[in-house]
Design a protein around this motif. Structure first.
Motif, short mmCIF file in Angstrom:
data_model
loop_
_atom_site.label_atom_id
_atom_site.label_comp_id
_atom_site.label_asym_id
_atom_site.label_seq_id
_atom_site.Cartn_x
_atom_site.Cartn_y
_atom_site.Cartn_z
N TYR A 203 50.11 -22.15 -11.01
CA TYR A 203 49.63 -23.50 -11.30
C TYR A 203 50.81 -24.47 -11.44
O TYR A 203 50.77 -25.59 -10.91
N ALA A 204 51.84 -24.03 -12.14
CA ALA A 204 53.01 -24.89 -12.32
C ALA A 204 53.76 -25.11 -11.01
O ALA A 204 54.24 -26.22 -10.74
N ALA A 205 53.84 -24.07 -10.18
CA ALA A 205 54.61 -24.17 -8.95
C ALA A 205 53.91 -25.03 -7.90
O ALA A 205 54.56 -25.79 -7.17
N PHE A 206 52.58 -24.91 -7.81
CA PHE A 206 51.86 -25.57 -6.73
C PHE A 206 51.11 -26.83 -7.17
O PHE A 206 50.55 -27.52 -6.31
N LEU A 207 51.09 -27.15 -8.47
CA LEU A 207 50.41 -28.36 -8.90
C LEU A 207 51.30 -29.21 -9.80
O LEU A 207 51.58 -30.37 -9.50
N LEU B 240 50.03 -15.49 -17.59
CA LEU B 240 51.32 -15.96 -17.10
C LEU B 240 51.40 -16.09 -15.59
O LEU B 240 51.88 -17.12 -15.09
N PRO B 241 50.94 -15.12 -14.79
CA PRO B 241 50.99 -15.32 -13.32
C PRO B 241 50.19 -16.53 -12.86
O PRO B 241 50.66 -17.29 -12.00
N ALA B 242 49.00 -16.71 -13.42
CA ALA B 242 48.19 -17.87 -13.03
C ALA B 242 48.88 -19.17 -13.43
O ALA B 242 48.88 -20.14 -12.67
#
Length: 320
Positions: free
Chosen positions: A47-51, A41-43
Motif C-alpha cells: 500500500y505504501a509503495a504503490f499508493l 505488514l506485507p499489505a
C-alpha cells in the motif's frame, strides 16, 4: 451451614470461571498479536509503495516546474496559482462538477426508477443482465461506438434524415459535445448502479411490501418508507463509487472526441484530462508540475466529498 456452603460456592465459581476464561483467552490473544504484524505488514508495504509513495511524490512534483527530464525548479504554489487562473482548467473543473452532480443525479434517478420498475417483473434476472451489459464492454469501445453514432453521417442522423429531417443537429459540435458525452456516461453507468441497488432491494423481506399494499401505500410511499431506508447503506456506497469514477473520467472523452494527433476540444475536458494534456499534449513543453497540481486538487476534492458523503449518509443499521 448450608447457606454458608452455598455462599462459598457462589463466591468461588465466578473466580474459577474468570481464571478459566483468562486461561483460554490469554494464549489466543497472544498468538493473535504475534500474527498481526506478519499478516498486515506485507499489505501495508504494498500500500505504501504503490499508493502513499506516488501521492507524496505527486505532491512534491506539484511544487516544482519540471519538463520530465533534467533538474526540477522549485516554484512553490505557483503551479496552483497558474492553474486556477487558467480558463481551460476552470472549464475542465466545471465540467467535472457538472458530470459529478448533474450526470450523477440523472444516473441515480434512472437507477431508482428501473429498480422499482423491475422489482416485480417476472424476467427481472434477464432484464438485469441486459442493463448491465454496457459494463461488460470496455468503456473505450463504447466511447468509440458512441462517437460513430452521433457523428454527422452516423446512425442517428441517418435515421433522422430518413424521417424527413433535412438538417439534423450537429451533435458533436463544441456546444453540444459534452452533453453527448454525459449522455453516454449516464447510459453506461445506469445499469451498473441499478444492478447494485436491485441486489440491496432483493434483501428486503416481501412481507413489508405486502403490508404497504394492505395499507394502501402507493409506489412513491413504498419507495420512501421501505425501499430507501432499508437500502440506504448500499446507496451510500454507490454514491462513493460514483464520486470516485466521475472525478477520474478520462478515457471516454479522449477516445470519443480526440484523435491520434490531437486532443479533444477544451470544452469537453475534465480535471483528469487537463492533467493528461499538461504532460502528453502533442505540442508544447510537458508541464509535470501543473499536471501534478491538478491531480492533487482532484485527490483532495475526492477525499473531502467521500468524507462528506459518509457523514451525511450515516445511519443506524437496520436489521430485518
Amino acid at each position: 451451614m448450608t447457606t454458608a456452603v452455598a455462599d462459598g460456592a457462589r463466591s468461588t465459581t465466578p473466580a474459577r470461571r474468570t481464571a478459566a476464561g483468562r486461561g483460554v483467552a490469554g494464549p489466543f490473544a497472544t498468538h493473535r498479536k504475534r500474527l498481526y504484524l506478519p499478516f498486515v505488514l506485507p499489505a501495508f508495504l504494498l500500500y505504501a509503495a504503490f499508493l502513499l509513495a506516488p501521492v507524496v511524490a505527486t505532491a512534491w512534483i506539484s511544487l516544482h516546474q519540471w519538463a520530465g527530464v533534467g533538474p526540477m525548479q522549485w516554484v512553490g504554489a505557483d503551479n496552483y496559482t497558474r492553474m486556477f487562473q487558467d480558463p481551460v482548467f476552470r472549464t475542465s473543473f466545471g465540467n467535472t462538477l457538472l458530470l459529478l452532480f448533474g450526470a450523477g443525479g440523472v444516473t441515480f434517478f434512472l437507477s431508482f426508477a428501473l429498480t422499482m420498475l423491475l422489482r416485480d417483473l417476472a424476467g427481472r434476472s434477464t432484464a438485469r443482465s441486459v442493463i448491465f451489459f454496457p459494463n461488460i464492454v470496455p468503456a473505450l469501445v463504447i466511447s468509440i461506438l458512441w462517437g460513430f453514432l452521433f457523428q454527422a453521417d452516423g446512425l442517428l442522423n441517418t435515421a433522422l434524415r430518413s424521417m424527413g429531417f433535412a438538417h439534423p443537429p450537429a451533435w458533436l459540435a463544441d456546444e453540444n459535445q459534452f452533453r453527448i458525452i454525459m449522455l453516454g456516461i449516464i447510459w453506461m453507468s445506469t445499469g451498473y448502479y441499478t444492478t447494485i441497488i436491485m441486489a440491496a432491494v432483493d434483501r428486503i423481506p416481501p412481507y413489508l411490501y405486502e403490508d404497504c399494499a394492505l395499507a394502501g401505500a402507493n409506489a412513491w410511499q413504498r419507495f420512501r418508507h421501505v425501499t430507501l431506508p432499508l437500502s440506504w447503506d448500499v446507496i451510500g456506497i454507490c454514491a462513493v463509487l460514483w464520486t470516485i469514477n466521475a472525478m477520474k473520467t478520462f478515457e471516454f472523452i479522449l477516445a470519443m472526441s480526440g484523435s491520434a494527433s490531437s486532443m479533444p476540444s477544451t470544452s469537453t475536458w475534465t480535471a483528469s484530462l487537463y492533467a493528461y494534456a499538461s504532460v502528453f499534449a502533442p505540442t508544447g513543453v510537458p508541464q509535470y508540475g501543473v499536471a501534478a497540481a491538478s491531480a492533487v486538487v482532484t485527490l483532495a476534492l475526492v477525499g473531502v466529498l467521500v468524507v462528506l458523503i459518509r457523514r451525511l449518509m450515516r445511519r443506524e443499521a437496520l436489521e430485518f
